[in-house]
Write an enzyme that holds these catalytic residues in place. Structure first.
Site, PDB file in Angstrom:
ATOM      1  N   GLU A 133      -5.657   5.091   7.851  1.00 24.94           N
ATOM      2  CA  GLU A 133      -4.681   4.105   8.325  1.00 24.94           C
ATOM      3  C   GLU A 133      -3.850   3.585   7.158  1.00 24.94           C
ATOM      4  OE1 GLU A 133      -4.678  -0.197  10.647  1.00 24.94           O
ATOM      5  OE2 GLU A 133      -6.567   0.721  10.109  1.00 24.94           O
ATOM      6  N   HIS A 134      -4.509   3.187   6.075  1.00 20.18           N
ATOM      7  CA  HIS A 134      -3.852   2.708   4.859  1.00 20.18           C
ATOM      8  C   HIS A 134      -4.297   3.616   3.713  1.00 20.18           C
ATOM      9  CE1 HIS A 134      -4.286  -0.921   7.382  1.00 20.18           C
ATOM     10  NE2 HIS A 134      -3.121  -1.269   6.866  1.00 20.18           N
TER      11      HIS A 134
ATOM     12  N   ASP B 148       1.736  -5.338   5.217  1.00 21.41           N
ATOM     13  CA  ASP B 148       1.427  -6.129   6.408  1.00 21.41           C
ATOM     14  C   ASP B 148       2.362  -7.317   6.572  1.00 21.41           C
ATOM     15  OD1 ASP B 148      -0.655  -4.432   6.911  1.00 21.41           O
ATOM     16  OD2 ASP B 148      -2.227  -5.819   6.277  1.00 21.41           O
TER      17      ASP B 148
END
Length: 112
Positions: free
Chosen positions: A41-42, A75
């Protein structure tokens, strides 16, 4: 020792014990292959050759290149979306973006 000082240290240690891994590779190409298989995801690059990896990695939700590019920036302030593919879905999908809201029409017309 670090986890012991954290407010959620017990949870962090359980996560590490149940899911943590350290993988060593002799070749950069193997690192790219393994990372693309995981499709995280990251993914943060902290290498002396960030550009080389950036040009070759293809499966990630969001890529953070260099020491100053943290997940927190992605984010909260750099403009990328926080809704990212999880559980390896980055192999076939990217993060939420305007394209997810566009309707694609396909059609066929055949003649004899």
């Amino acid at each position: 020792e670090i986890a012991e000082e954290m407010p959620s240290g017990t949870v962090a240690m359980q996560a590490w014990e149940n899911h943590g891994e350290v993988i060593f590779c002799d070749r950069k190409e193997d690192i790219v292959t393994i990372s693309d298989e995981y499709a995280p995801e990251h993914l943060q690059l902290l290498t002396e050759e960030n550009g080389w990896y950036k040009d070759r990695l293809t499966n990630y939700g969001s890529l953070f290149v260099g020491e100053g590019s943290t997940v927190t920036h992605g984010d909260k302030c750099s403009g990328t979306n926080h809704i990212l593919p999880t559980k390896g879905a980055a192999r076939y999908s990217g993060g939420l973006n305007v394209q997810k809201f566009l309707k694609v029409l396909t059609w066929q017309e055949l003649s004899v």
